[in-house]
Design an enzyme around this catalytic site. Sequence first.
Site, PDB file in Angstrom:
ATOM      1  N   LYS A 168     -10.702   1.198 -11.034  1.00  0.00           N
ATOM      2  CA  LYS A 168     -10.870   1.070  -9.581  1.00  0.00           C
ATOM      3  C   LYS A 168     -12.094   0.199  -9.257  1.00  0.00           C
ATOM      4  O   LYS A 168     -12.909  -0.092 -10.140  1.00  0.00           O
ATOM      5  CB  LYS A 168     -11.031   2.477  -8.979  1.00  0.00           C
ATOM      6  CG  LYS A 168      -9.806   3.375  -9.194  1.00  0.00           C
ATOM      7  CD  LYS A 168     -10.000   4.714  -8.499  1.00  0.00           C
ATOM      8  CE  LYS A 168      -8.763   5.587  -8.663  1.00  0.00           C
ATOM      9  NZ  LYS A 168      -8.863   6.840  -7.869  1.00  0.00           N
ATOM     10  N   TYR A 199      -0.222   4.234  -3.226  1.00  0.00           N
ATOM     11  CA  TYR A 199      -0.570   5.614  -2.872  1.00  0.00           C
ATOM     12  C   TYR A 199       0.345   6.183  -1.789  1.00  0.00           C
ATOM     13  O   TYR A 199      -0.090   7.013  -0.991  1.00  0.00           O
ATOM     14  CB  TYR A 199      -2.036   5.677  -2.430  1.00  0.00           C
ATOM     15  CG  TYR A 199      -3.016   5.618  -3.600  1.00  0.00           C
ATOM     16  CD1 TYR A 199      -2.934   6.540  -4.649  1.00  0.00           C
ATOM     17  CD2 TYR A 199      -4.029   4.679  -3.657  1.00  0.00           C
ATOM     18  CE1 TYR A 199      -3.827   6.512  -5.711  1.00  0.00           C
ATOM     19  CE2 TYR A 199      -4.932   4.639  -4.715  1.00  0.00           C
ATOM     20  CZ  TYR A 199      -4.821   5.560  -5.736  1.00  0.00           C
ATOM     21  OH  TYR A 199      -5.709   5.540  -6.777  1.00  0.00           O
ATOM     22  N   ASN A 214     -13.698   7.703  -8.494  1.00  0.00           N
ATOM     23  CA  ASN A 214     -13.560   8.359  -9.798  1.00  0.00           C
ATOM     24  C   ASN A 214     -13.115   7.393 -10.896  1.00  0.00           C
ATOM     25  O   ASN A 214     -12.406   7.780 -11.825  1.00  0.00           O
ATOM     26  CB  ASN A 214     -12.631   9.577  -9.677  1.00  0.00           C
ATOM     27  CG  ASN A 214     -11.258   9.204  -9.141  1.00  0.00           C
ATOM     28  OD1 ASN A 214     -10.975   8.022  -8.905  1.00  0.00           O
ATOM     29  ND2 ASN A 214     -10.387  10.181  -8.977  1.00  0.00           N
ATOM     30  N   HIS A 249      -7.481   5.238 -12.262  1.00  0.00           N
ATOM     31  CA  HIS A 249      -6.243   5.874 -11.802  1.00  0.00           C
ATOM     32  C   HIS A 249      -5.215   5.725 -12.906  1.00  0.00           C
ATOM     33  O   HIS A 249      -5.169   4.685 -13.567  1.00  0.00           O
ATOM     34  CB  HIS A 249      -5.719   5.203 -10.533  1.00  0.00           C
ATOM     35  CG  HIS A 249      -4.300   5.579 -10.222  1.00  0.00           C
ATOM     36  ND1 HIS A 249      -3.973   6.750  -9.587  1.00  0.00           N
ATOM     37  CD2 HIS A 249      -3.118   4.970 -10.529  1.00  0.00           C
ATOM     38  CE1 HIS A 249      -2.648   6.835  -9.486  1.00  0.00           C
ATOM     39  NE2 HIS A 249      -2.116   5.763 -10.053  1.00  0.00           N
ATOM     40  N   GLU A 305       4.790   2.317 -10.040  1.00  0.00           N
ATOM     41  CA  GLU A 305       3.449   1.754  -9.823  1.00  0.00           C
ATOM     42  C   GLU A 305       3.276   0.414 -10.538  1.00  0.00           C
ATOM     43  O   GLU A 305       2.593  -0.482 -10.042  1.00  0.00           O
ATOM     44  CB  GLU A 305       2.372   2.768 -10.252  1.00  0.00           C
ATOM     45  CG  GLU A 305       2.377   4.002  -9.359  1.00  0.00           C
ATOM     46  CD  GLU A 305       1.383   5.084  -9.776  1.00  0.00           C
ATOM     47  OE1 GLU A 305       0.542   4.838 -10.672  1.00  0.00           O
ATOM     48  OE2 GLU A 305       1.452   6.196  -9.204  1.00  0.00           O
TER      49      GLU A 305
HETATM   50  P1  CMP Z   1      -6.173   9.133  -8.099  1.00  0.00           P
HETATM   51  O1  CMP Z   1      -5.910   9.840  -9.374  1.00  0.00           O
HETATM   52  O2  CMP Z   1      -6.154   7.653  -8.110  1.00  0.00           O
HETATM   53  O3  CMP Z   1      -5.105   9.654  -7.017  1.00  0.00           O
HETATM   54  C1  CMP Z   1      -5.355   9.692  -5.646  1.00  0.00           C
HETATM   55  C2  CMP Z   1      -6.781   9.382  -5.313  1.00  0.00           C
HETATM   56  O4  CMP Z   1      -7.195   9.849  -4.054  1.00  0.00           O
HETATM   57  C3  CMP Z   1      -7.702  10.112  -6.289  1.00  0.00           C
HETATM   58  O5  CMP Z   1      -7.619   9.560  -7.564  1.00  0.00           O
HETATM   59  C4  CMP Z   1      -9.034   9.975  -5.578  1.00  0.00           C
HETATM   60  O6  CMP Z   1      -9.566   8.668  -5.712  1.00  0.00           O
HETATM   61  C5  CMP Z   1      -8.586  10.192  -4.134  1.00  0.00           C
HETATM   62  N1  CMP Z   1      -8.686  11.598  -3.721  1.00  0.00           N
HETATM   63  C6  CMP Z   1      -7.925  12.631  -4.106  1.00  0.00           C
HETATM   64  N2  CMP Z   1      -8.290  13.777  -3.489  1.00  0.00           N
HETATM   65  C7  CMP Z   1      -9.321  13.437  -2.684  1.00  0.00           C
HETATM   66  C8  CMP Z   1     -10.137  14.165  -1.789  1.00  0.00           C
HETATM   67  N3  CMP Z   1      -9.967  15.479  -1.595  1.00  0.00           N
HETATM   68  N4  CMP Z   1     -11.103  13.502  -1.127  1.00  0.00           N
HETATM   69  C9  CMP Z   1     -11.279  12.177  -1.307  1.00  0.00           C
HETATM   70  N5  CMP Z   1     -10.531  11.422  -2.163  1.00  0.00           N
HETATM   71  C10 CMP Z   1      -9.568  12.048  -2.851  1.00  0.00           C
END
Ligand code: CMP
Length: 139
Positions: free
Chosen positions: A10, A50, A113, A116, A127
Amino acid sequence: MLERTILIVKPDGVRRGLVGEVIRRIENKGLKITRLRMIYPSIECIEQLYDVHKGKPFYKDLIEFMSSGPIIAMIVEGDEAVKVVRNLIGSTDGREASPGTIRGDYALSIRENIVHAADSVERAEYEIKVVFSETCGDF
Ligand code: CMP
């Protein structure tokens, strides 16, 4: 069972210079990177990626964050690649993710984070189609 999945570094991971670290972990595990692309994704592309999160409270900020800079997308192949890659990246919330996982070692946020990865073989195919299309973004 041989599978392929998609792994994305990311914008925060790219900004922090963690691309090499992510690739190293994938390769050390014995998985194979069969395609790799750096793109500055459009908002439309990230919305497609998403689609399942549309309407959730974090959706808007997620789209903004994911289209805030270049990303690295990879197709990763290997035995049970979907599950193996998910285990390598760790749980969504960096604060909860186990040490030894990518998020456990490098993230302190639930949104930013680092990486993905698709959560099923079907999602991986969807995807891959979205992110490896000509229209996802430039570079
Ligand atoms: P990812 O695994 O890419 O899938 C969806 C993404 O949404 C997740 O990682 C985070 O980057 C984001 N995400 C999921 N839950 C939350 C949350 N509660 N608050 C903010 N961001 C979130």
